[in-house]
Design an enzyme around this catalytic site. Structure first.
Site, PDB file in Angstrom:
ATOM      1  CB  THR A  14      -9.543  -5.430   3.310  1.00 61.33           C
ATOM      2  OG1 THR A  14      -9.684  -5.172   1.927  1.00 61.33           O
ATOM      3  CG2 THR A  14      -8.822  -6.739   3.490  1.00 61.33           C
ATOM      4  CE1 TYR A  28     -11.134  -7.707   0.598  1.00 60.07           C
ATOM      5  CE2 TYR A  28      -9.280  -8.916  -0.302  1.00 60.07           C
ATOM      6  CZ  TYR A  28      -9.822  -7.749   0.169  1.00 60.07           C
ATOM      7  OH  TYR A  28      -9.071  -6.617   0.204  1.00 60.07           O
ATOM      8  CB  SER A  61     -12.867   2.295   1.082  1.00 56.15           C
ATOM      9  OG  SER A  61     -11.600   2.123   0.513  1.00 56.15           O
ATOM     10  CB  THR A  94      -6.300   0.195   2.773  1.00 54.51           C
ATOM     11  OG1 THR A  94      -6.429  -0.745   1.700  1.00 54.51           O
ATOM     12  CG2 THR A  94      -6.205  -0.541   4.091  1.00 54.51           C
ATOM     13  CG  ASP A  95      -8.541   0.253  -2.319  1.00 56.08           C
ATOM     14  OD1 ASP A  95      -7.364  -0.044  -2.025  1.00 56.08           O
ATOM     15  OD2 ASP A  95      -9.288  -0.511  -2.959  1.00 56.08           O
ATOM     16  CE  LYS A 167      -3.902  -0.035  -0.596  1.00 48.94           C
ATOM     17  NZ  LYS A 167      -5.174  -0.727  -0.817  1.00 48.94           N
ATOM     18  CD  GLU A 287       7.170  26.655 -17.830  1.00 50.91           C
ATOM     19  OE1 GLU A 287       7.399  27.665 -18.520  1.00 50.91           O
ATOM     20  OE2 GLU A 287       7.936  25.686 -17.744  1.00 50.91           O
TER      21      GLU A 287
HETATM   22  C1  SIN Z   1     -11.292  -1.296   0.455  1.00 53.80           C
HETATM   23  O1  SIN Z   1     -10.632  -0.265   0.359  1.00 53.80           O
HETATM   24  O2  SIN Z   1     -12.440  -1.310   0.939  1.00 53.80           O
HETATM   25  C2  SIN Z   1     -10.747  -2.590  -0.044  1.00 53.80           C
HETATM   26  C3  SIN Z   1      -9.267  -2.685   0.105  1.00 53.80           C
HETATM   27  C4  SIN Z   1      -8.796  -2.632   1.526  1.00 53.80           C
HETATM   28  O3  SIN Z   1      -9.504  -2.362   2.480  1.00 53.80           O
HETATM   29  O4  SIN Z   1      -7.576  -2.909   1.698  1.00 53.80           O
END
Ligand code: SIN
Length: 330
Positions: A14, A28, A61, A94-95, A167, A287
């Site tokens: 992003t 986007y 990502s 960020t993903d 995240k 367990e």
């Molecule tokens: C991505 O992970 O490429 C899309 C979402 C982001 O960067 O926040």
């Protein structure tokens, strides 16, 4: 002393996203803007470092692959071995940033800072967060205190160890947290301030080396749910998985029918690691039967990070005790 030299590796996300309007913050195209444009958008960088960049990938990502991880790790090692380079900043979606960060934390052997950053709003949005995040990441990368701390994630004024970063929010700018351990530091008015350092083994001390490695072993994550009958365990075992991370309930608890299927998978030579679908906490001994089957606890690693560690461990060994020990060290 002159300014430090920071190398930027761009992978998309992003932070490099282009939307149809200035108000659009979803829907986007991620990774549409190249590294030169990214750097040109933050002229303030020049005041703090000499920066130059290279495009490694231009992806959303969610499509991150182990091939790109291997390429990134090798490129980081090459760049950091140069005397005139002081650190690396990686721009990333960020993903999957937490997974890439942890992979590099285990495979890049250097004390020089490696910092990942990204954005939650595309570059074309009003109040895009990418430029500030990039500036803060570079400020952290030039900080003497960032040396030897392992791979870091810097977003929205927080400095988090890649090992512990999660995240936590789908859209909020303040998404990366370390729910159990807390941030390593903060960036206040552009100034990085550190309070702690990671103790789990990383970077220069890591035993994992991916120099000649072309691919990583297949490891699946299976997510526990009510009525789970272990059907996916059979499917993934038949699909050729070398390891299974079971994101169990609470303290890595496994429904009885799944436990039997996982025990069967271990007998076929598949390594089974118990992680949790809970958002925080360690997975500890539970367990007695789990130990008897040879299931391994993921300590405090969430399923996606437990998967990264198992992929690297399996490059070296299939011995359950050794792998168990690796989860205590890293
Ligand atoms: C991505 O992970 O490429 C899309 C979402 C982001 O960067 O926040």
């Amino acid at each position: 002393m002159g300014k430090k030299n920071i190398y930027i590796l761009a992978t998309g996300g992003t932070i490099a996203g282009r939307a149809a309007s200035e108000t659009a913050t979803t829907g986007y195209q991620a990774g549409a803007i190249g590294v030169a444009e990214l750097l040109a958008a933050v002229p303030e960088l020049k005041a703090f470092a000499n920066v130059r960049g290279e495009q490694i990938a231009a992806i959303d990502s969610k499509d991150m692959t182990s091939a790109i991880w291997l390429q990134l790790a090798k490129r980081c090692e090459e760049i950091l071995s140069q005397d005139d380079i002081d650190g690396i900043v990686i721009t990333h979606g960020t993903d999957t940033m937490e997974e890439t960060g942890y992979f590099l934390n285990l495979t890049v052997h250097s004390d020089k800072p490696v910092v990942l950053t990204g954005a939650m709003r595309p570059a074309t949005a009003v109040s895009a967060d990418g430029p500030m995040n990039l500036l803060q990441a570079v400020r952290v990368a030039v900080a003497d205190d960032a040396q030897g701390k392992g791979v870091l994630i810097v977003m929205n004024g927080t400095i988090v160890s890649a090992r512990e970063a999660v995240k936590t929010h789908t859209t909020s700018l303040d998404t990366f947290k370390s729910p159990e351990i807390g941030d390593l530091g903060t960036v206040q008015d552009g100034e990085p301030v550190f309070y702690r350092q990671p103790l789990r083994r990383h970077t220069r001390e890591s035993q994992f080396d991916v120099k000649g490695v072309q691919e990583l072993p297949r490891v699946s994550i299976l997510y526990a749910h009510a009525d789970d009958d272990g059907f996916l365990v059979r499917a993934t075992a038949e699909g050729g998985a070398k390891g299974i991370i079971y994101a169990g309930m609470g303290n890595g608890s496994i429904p009885e029918r799944v436990e039997q299927e996982l025990a069967q998978a271990v007998k076929q030579g598949i390594i089974v690691v118990r992680s949790t679908r809970s958002s925080a906490g360690r997975v500890t001994r539970a367990e007695a039967s789990y130990e008897e089957h040879g299931f391994i606890g993921s300590d405090m690693l969430n399923p996606q990070k437990a998967r990264v560690l198992l992929q690297l461990a399996l490059l070296q060994t299939t011995d359950k005790e050794e792998i168990c020990n690796i989860y205590h060290i890293y």
